[in-house]
Scaffold this motif. Structure first.
Motif, mmCIF file in Angstrom:
data_model
loop_
_atom_site.group_PDB
_atom_site.id
_atom_site.type_symbol
_atom_site.label_atom_id
_atom_site.label_comp_id
_atom_site.label_asym_id
_atom_site.label_seq_id
_atom_site.Cartn_x
_atom_site.Cartn_y
_atom_site.Cartn_z
ATOM 1 N N MET A 122 -11.049 2.660 -0.708
ATOM 2 C CA MET A 122 -9.777 2.593 -0.210
ATOM 3 C C MET A 122 -9.253 1.430 -0.733
ATOM 4 O O MET A 122 -7.934 1.220 -0.375
ATOM 5 C CB MET A 122 -9.491 2.592 1.262
ATOM 6 C CG MET A 122 -10.120 3.896 1.820
ATOM 7 S SD MET A 122 -9.734 4.164 3.493
ATOM 8 C CE MET A 122 -10.397 2.707 4.245
ATOM 9 N N ASP A 123 -9.740 0.510 -1.771
ATOM 10 C CA ASP A 123 -9.307 -0.869 -2.048
ATOM 11 C C ASP A 123 -7.930 -0.486 -2.772
ATOM 12 O O ASP A 123 -7.108 -1.382 -2.755
ATOM 13 C CB ASP A 123 -10.390 -1.573 -2.697
ATOM 14 C CG ASP A 123 -11.521 -1.751 -1.916
ATOM 15 O OD1 ASP A 123 -11.341 -1.900 -0.960
ATOM 16 O OD2 ASP A 123 -12.622 -1.948 -2.757
ATOM 17 N N LYS A 139 -2.390 2.137 -0.804
ATOM 18 C CA LYS A 139 -1.322 1.489 -0.004
ATOM 19 C C LYS A 139 -1.742 1.780 1.491
ATOM 20 O O LYS A 139 -2.628 2.603 1.827
ATOM 21 C CB LYS A 139 -0.027 2.344 -0.146
ATOM 22 C CG LYS A 139 0.430 2.377 -1.715
ATOM 23 C CD LYS A 139 1.786 2.849 -1.749
ATOM 24 C CE LYS A 139 2.280 3.422 -3.132
ATOM 25 N NZ LYS A 139 3.135 4.084 -3.375
ATOM 26 N N LYS A 140 -1.099 0.932 2.240
ATOM 27 C CA LYS A 140 -1.655 0.976 3.723
ATOM 28 C C LYS A 140 -1.446 2.307 4.197
ATOM 29 O O LYS A 140 -2.096 2.769 5.187
ATOM 30 C CB LYS A 140 -0.563 -0.145 4.470
ATOM 31 C CG LYS A 140 -1.367 -1.401 4.341
ATOM 32 C CD LYS A 140 -0.674 -2.501 5.329
ATOM 33 C CE LYS A 140 -1.409 -3.583 5.447
ATOM 34 N NZ LYS A 140 -0.801 -4.479 6.439
ATOM 35 N N SER A 141 -0.099 2.772 3.907
ATOM 36 C CA SER A 141 0.150 4.190 4.430
ATOM 37 C C SER A 141 -0.988 5.372 4.121
ATOM 38 O O SER A 141 -1.137 6.088 4.901
ATOM 39 C CB SER A 141 1.596 4.707 4.039
ATOM 40 O OG SER A 141 1.495 4.857 2.726
ATOM 41 N N GLU A 142 -1.246 5.216 2.936
ATOM 42 C CA GLU A 142 -2.192 6.160 2.372
ATOM 43 C C GLU A 142 -3.690 6.184 3.023
ATOM 44 O O GLU A 142 -4.432 6.880 3.340
ATOM 45 C CB GLU A 142 -2.706 6.121 0.825
ATOM 46 C CG GLU A 142 -1.389 6.461 0.140
ATOM 47 C CD GLU A 142 -1.586 6.233 -1.478
ATOM 48 O OE1 GLU A 142 -2.313 5.038 -1.667
ATOM 49 O OE2 GLU A 142 -0.890 7.087 -2.386
ATOM 50 N N VAL A 143 -4.141 4.586 3.543
ATOM 51 C CA VAL A 143 -5.381 4.398 4.012
ATOM 52 C C VAL A 143 -5.159 5.046 5.636
ATOM 53 O O VAL A 143 -6.065 5.601 6.092
ATOM 54 C CB VAL A 143 -5.458 2.725 4.110
ATOM 55 C CG1 VAL A 143 -6.580 2.628 5.104
ATOM 56 C CG2 VAL A 143 -5.914 2.082 2.850
ATOM 57 N N ARG A 144 -4.080 4.775 6.126
ATOM 58 C CA ARG A 144 -3.897 5.232 7.565
ATOM 59 C C ARG A 144 -3.919 6.967 7.573
ATOM 60 O O ARG A 144 -4.481 7.380 8.293
ATOM 61 C CB ARG A 144 -2.571 4.923 8.140
ATOM 62 C CG ARG A 144 -2.349 3.326 8.489
ATOM 63 C CD ARG A 144 -1.170 3.223 9.091
ATOM 64 N NE ARG A 144 -0.957 1.868 9.468
ATOM 65 C CZ ARG A 144 -0.114 0.837 9.145
ATOM 66 N NH1 ARG A 144 0.965 0.977 8.509
ATOM 67 N NH2 ARG A 144 -0.250 -0.401 9.415
#
Length: 144
Positions: free
Chosen positions: A65-66, A69-74
């Protein structure tokens, strides 16, 4: 190799946490009702280990997940949570874990607590590994 290590350690953490959760339920039931209606069958330890393994497999898809984006990680974490919950409920149904004391609400509560515990423990182990690697690199640079 790191992914295999993570899946193996999560399998152990999940299985241990499930057994710990069942123990707590039995402890509470003993003091609340004074009787023990929850008992383990010969196949329950194997089904718990299998559930732990199956629940750790979706993590394989969550590890890289590096570059996200933050939204994709969530979103990935949310999908992971729901997917693993589905695995746990399916295993609970297949292995007949539902009974007088254990119902779907208790399984979902236990799952949520175990999910949080495993998530934090995995992050802690990864951070400890990162610190060891950084120290080894620093030692190599100091010796040069």
């Amino acid at each position: 190799m790191q992914k295999v290590k993570t899946i193996f350690s999560q399998t152990l953490m999940i299985s241990t946490a499930i057994l710990f959760g069942i123990g707590i339920l039995m402890f509470i039931q003993h003091f609340v009702s004074g009787v023990q209606t929850l008992s383990l069958q010969w196949s329950d330890p194997l089904s718990i280990c299998l559930t732990g393994f199956l629940s750790s497999l979706p993590t394989y898809f969550l590890l890289d997940m590096d570059s996200l984006k933050k939204s994709e990680v969530r979103i990935r974490i949310g999908i992971h949570f729901v997917l693993v919950l589905g695995i746990v409920v399916l295993c609970a149904s297949l292995f007949h874990w539902f009974g007088q004391i254990i119902n779907l609400r208790i399984i979902c509560l236990m799952y949520s607590l175990i999910y949080l515990f495993v998530w934090c423990a995995t992050a802690w182990v990864a951070k400890a590994d990162e610190i060891k690697i950084n120290e080894a690199i620093k030692d190599l640079q100091d010796s040069e």
